[in-house]
Each structure stands twice: as structure tokens, then as C-alpha cells.
Design a protein around this motif. Structure first.
Motif, PDB file in Angstrom:
ATOM      1  N   GLU A   1    -125.709  18.027 -46.905  1.00 50.67           N
ATOM      2  CA  GLU A   1    -125.506  19.243 -46.253  1.00 50.67           C
ATOM      3  C   GLU A   1    -125.043  19.115 -44.832  1.00 50.67           C
ATOM      4  N   ALA A   2    -125.096  17.701 -44.526  1.00 49.78           N
ATOM      5  CA  ALA A   2    -124.298  17.443 -43.175  1.00 49.78           C
ATOM      6  C   ALA A   2    -123.175  16.431 -43.065  1.00 49.78           C
ATOM      7  N   GLY A   3    -122.961  16.335 -44.857  1.00 48.33           N
ATOM      8  CA  GLY A   3    -121.856  15.387 -44.767  1.00 48.33           C
ATOM      9  C   GLY A   3    -120.693  16.204 -45.252  1.00 48.33           C
ATOM     10  N   TYR A   4    -120.340  15.686 -46.525  1.00 49.66           N
ATOM     11  CA  TYR A   4    -119.306  16.548 -47.186  1.00 49.66           C
ATOM     12  C   TYR A   4    -119.686  17.437 -48.180  1.00 49.66           C
ATOM     13  N   GLY A   5    -120.898  17.834 -48.343  1.00 41.81           N
ATOM     14  CA  GLY A   5    -121.442  18.839 -49.376  1.00 41.81           C
ATOM     15  C   GLY A   5    -121.085  18.690 -50.583  1.00 41.81           C
ATOM     16  N   GLN A   6    -120.734  19.665 -51.232  1.00 46.24           N
ATOM     17  CA  GLN A   6    -120.499  19.921 -52.819  1.00 46.24           C
ATOM     18  C   GLN A   6    -118.985  19.492 -52.955  1.00 46.24           C
ATOM     19  N   LYS A   7    -118.109  19.217 -51.805  1.00 48.31           N
ATOM     20  CA  LYS A   7    -116.746  19.086 -52.131  1.00 48.31           C
ATOM     21  C   LYS A   7    -116.437  17.502 -52.211  1.00 48.31           C
ATOM     22  N   GLY A   8    -117.250  16.593 -51.562  1.00 46.44           N
ATOM     23  CA  GLY A   8    -117.133  15.223 -51.576  1.00 46.44           C
ATOM     24  C   GLY A   8    -115.974  14.948 -50.814  1.00 46.44           C
ATOM     25  N   MET A   9    -115.715  13.507 -50.688  1.00 51.49           N
ATOM     26  CA  MET A   9    -114.405  13.348 -49.626  1.00 51.49           C
ATOM     27  C   MET A   9    -114.073  11.631 -50.155  1.00 51.49           C
ATOM     28  N   ASN A  10    -112.849  11.722 -50.415  1.00 53.69           N
ATOM     29  CA  ASN A  10    -112.259  10.235 -50.896  1.00 53.69           C
ATOM     30  C   ASN A  10    -113.293   9.900 -52.036  1.00 53.69           C
ATOM     31  N   GLU A  11    -114.028   8.546 -51.520  1.00 53.14           N
ATOM     32  CA  GLU A  11    -114.787   7.843 -52.427  1.00 53.14           C
ATOM     33  C   GLU A  11    -116.338   8.271 -52.396  1.00 53.14           C
ATOM     34  N   ILE A  12    -116.479   9.305 -51.569  1.00 49.20           N
ATOM     35  CA  ILE A  12    -117.998  10.039 -51.486  1.00 49.20           C
ATOM     36  C   ILE A  12    -117.937  11.246 -52.620  1.00 49.20           C
ATOM     37  N   PRO A  13    -118.828  10.990 -53.469  1.00 51.31           N
ATOM     38  CA  PRO A  13    -118.966  12.238 -54.622  1.00 51.31           C
ATOM     39  C   PRO A  13    -119.539  13.274 -54.026  1.00 51.31           C
ATOM     40  N   PRO A  14    -119.198  14.497 -54.686  1.00 47.63           N
ATOM     41  CA  PRO A  14    -119.842  15.584 -54.273  1.00 47.63           C
ATOM     42  C   PRO A  14    -121.444  15.524 -54.041  1.00 47.63           C
ATOM     43  N   GLY A  15    -121.924  16.079 -53.089  1.00 48.26           N
ATOM     44  CA  GLY A  15    -123.551  15.991 -52.906  1.00 48.26           C
ATOM     45  C   GLY A  15    -124.194  14.521 -52.758  1.00 48.26           C
ATOM     46  N   SER A  16    -123.518  13.630 -51.914  1.00 46.25           N
ATOM     47  CA  SER A  16    -123.913  12.344 -51.944  1.00 46.25           C
ATOM     48  C   SER A  16    -124.453  12.338 -50.361  1.00 46.25           C
ATOM     49  N   THR A  17    -125.560  11.324 -50.204  1.00 49.34           N
ATOM     50  CA  THR A  17    -125.869  10.929 -48.759  1.00 49.34           C
ATOM     51  C   THR A  17    -124.909   9.629 -48.522  1.00 49.34           C
ATOM     52  N   PHE A  18    -124.583   9.551 -47.366  1.00 45.86           N
ATOM     53  CA  PHE A  18    -123.896   8.320 -47.092  1.00 45.86           C
ATOM     54  C   PHE A  18    -124.328   7.898 -45.632  1.00 45.86           C
ATOM     55  N   GLU A  19    -123.696   6.712 -45.126  1.00 43.09           N
ATOM     56  CA  GLU A  19    -123.843   6.185 -43.827  1.00 43.09           C
ATOM     57  C   GLU A  19    -122.740   6.386 -43.093  1.00 43.09           C
ATOM     58  N   LEU A  20    -122.931   6.901 -41.932  1.00 44.75           N
ATOM     59  CA  LEU A  20    -121.927   7.217 -40.912  1.00 44.75           C
ATOM     60  C   LEU A  20    -122.120   6.103 -39.561  1.00 44.75           C
ATOM     61  N   ASN A  21    -120.929   5.526 -39.354  1.00 47.80           N
ATOM     62  CA  ASN A  21    -120.921   4.672 -38.203  1.00 47.80           C
ATOM     63  C   ASN A  21    -119.970   4.858 -36.857  1.00 47.80           C
ATOM     64  N   ILE A  22    -120.470   5.116 -35.879  1.00 45.94           N
ATOM     65  CA  ILE A  22    -119.838   5.701 -34.717  1.00 45.94           C
ATOM     66  C   ILE A  22    -119.978   4.913 -33.667  1.00 45.94           C
ATOM     67  N   GLU A  23    -118.629   4.480 -33.150  1.00 48.21           N
ATOM     68  CA  GLU A  23    -118.600   3.571 -31.964  1.00 48.21           C
ATOM     69  C   GLU A  23    -117.903   4.566 -30.756  1.00 48.21           C
ATOM     70  N   LEU A  24    -118.747   4.960 -29.815  1.00 47.54           N
ATOM     71  CA  LEU A  24    -118.263   5.617 -28.636  1.00 47.54           C
ATOM     72  C   LEU A  24    -117.405   4.974 -27.787  1.00 47.54           C
ATOM     73  N   LEU A  25    -116.051   5.611 -27.752  1.00 45.87           N
ATOM     74  CA  LEU A  25    -115.153   4.736 -26.989  1.00 45.87           C
ATOM     75  C   LEU A  25    -114.960   5.469 -25.458  1.00 45.87           C
ATOM     76  N   GLN A  26    -115.102   6.749 -25.582  1.00 45.31           N
ATOM     77  CA  GLN A  26    -114.787   7.477 -24.016  1.00 45.31           C
ATOM     78  C   GLN A  26    -115.477   9.132 -23.987  1.00 45.31           C
ATOM     79  N   VAL A  27    -115.726   9.306 -22.842  1.00 42.47           N
ATOM     80  CA  VAL A  27    -116.397  10.425 -22.737  1.00 42.47           C
ATOM     81  C   VAL A  27    -115.476  11.331 -21.458  1.00 42.47           C
ATOM     82  N   MET A  28    -115.276  12.273 -21.785  1.00 43.98           N
ATOM     83  CA  MET A  28    -114.380  13.338 -20.675  1.00 43.98           C
ATOM     84  C   MET A  28    -115.726  14.203 -20.552  1.00 43.98           C
ATOM     85  N   PRO A  29    -115.922  14.525 -19.240  1.00 45.32           N
ATOM     86  CA  PRO A  29    -116.827  15.510 -18.820  1.00 45.32           C
ATOM     87  C   PRO A  29    -116.327  17.022 -19.107  1.00 45.32           C
ATOM     88  N   PRO A  30    -117.212  17.838 -19.296  1.00 46.68           N
ATOM     89  CA  PRO A  30    -116.670  19.563 -19.662  1.00 46.68           C
ATOM     90  C   PRO A  30    -115.960  19.692 -18.376  1.00 46.68           C
TER      91      PRO A  30
END
Length: 167
Positions: free
Chosen positions: A135-164
Motif C-alpha cells: 500500500e506504500a509501494g507499487y500496490g496492485q500494479k507492481g513495477m518492473n520486477e516487483i510483482p503486484p501486491g509485494s513488499t520490498f526494500e527501499l534504500n535511500i541515500e540523501l544527497l542534498q536538502v534545499m530549504p523550503p
């Protein structure tokens, strides 16, 4: 010397026990692999990240997928968005197709909705691993190799922050 090898073992262990993860108000589980030292990503600030969606040890969606440009230059564009914004509302990239169709900004991989909220509180230089339910991922559509309704791991690397931007 036992502590020393224990620490190294922990570092080399790829899987983080689920009880070490923290939980966001939306119920996303995340773990800071690297604590950043830079500015904090706050709601409303614009950030640049690299992200990878890993499903069954396969990188299915990644901002690091390089694009081939004219002259054989390869770039991996960081992904830019506003923290806390609704997915899909980010500014379109500044570059557009040139007439010979070498490069299209629209080809940028689509991050899962989870990324827009879970980056909040990260510091520049930080790396965060998130367990993304469908429900926070690609839901019932899936994406590339991620099948519909799947839980997966997301790795994020924060490179830069611009203030509002000040209004």
C-alpha cells in the motif's frame, strides 16, 4: 578482542533484524544504515536522493540506472522531490527530449509513494533502508520486477536538502 570481531560480524551481516527497525507514524519500518552529518530533510524541503527498490535481492527500480547521453556520457540523475508532497507532484526534470530522442526526462524511474514521507528526518549523507508494504509501494500494479501486491526494500541515500522557499 571478542568485541572487535563481533562488531565486524554485525557490520558484515546484510540483514538487519526487524526489531532494530524504527516505525514511522504511517507504519513504515525503516533503519538508518548510515547517519548523515548534514542538514535535516524536513517536510516541505526539496531533497535530492538516490534510491533503489530491492525485491528478492534484485534491484528492480533504481535512480542509479544510468542514462546514456550523446557523446557516450553516462549520468545517473539523482531524484528530486519535496518531502511530504504527494507522489507525482514533483517538478518535471529540466531537460527534455532533444529532436533525435537521445534522452527523455520522463524515463526517470518512479519511486514508491513511501519515499515521500520516509525521507523526513534524514540527514544529508545518510542512508536509510525501508520495508515498503504494497500500500506504500507499487500496490496492485507492481513495477518492473516487483510483482503486484509485494513488499520490498527501499534504500535511500540523501544527497542534498534545499530549504523550503520563503514565501
Amino acid at each position: 578482542m571478542p568485541q572487535f570481531s563481533e562488531a565486524r560480524e554485525r557490520r558484515n551481516k546484510k540483514t538487519i533484524p526487524i526489531e532494530d527497525y524504527l516505525t514511522t507514524p504511517e507504519g513504515l519500518k525503516y533503519y538508518d544504515v548510515v547517519e548523515g552529518k548534514g542538514p535535516i530533510a524536513e517536510k516541505g524541503s526539496t531533497v535530492q536522493v538516490h534510491f533503489d527498490c530491492i525485491y528478492r535481492n534484485i534491484t528492480a527500480v533504481s535512480s542509479r540506472e544510468s542514462k546514456l547521453l550523446a557523446g557516450n556520457r553516462i549520468i545517473a540523475q539523482p531524484y528530486e522531490f519535496k518531502v511530504g508532497a504527494a507522489p507525482g507532484k514533483e517538478r518535471k526534470r529540466d531537460f527534455v527530449d532533444n529532436p533525435n530522442g537521445l534522452f527523455s526526462a520522463q524515463a526517470a524511474p518512479k519511486p514508491p509513494p513511501a519515499m515521500y514521507s520516509v525521507t523526513e528526518g534524514m540527514r544529508v549523507g545518510g542512508k536509510r533502508t525501508v520495508i515498503v508494504p504494497p500500500e506504500a509501494g507499487y500496490g496492485q500494479k507492481g513495477m518492473n520486477e516487483i510483482p503486484p501486491g509485494s513488499t520490498f526494500e527501499l534504500n535511500i541515500e540523501l544527497l542534498q536538502v534545499m530549504p523550503p522557499e520563503e514565501k
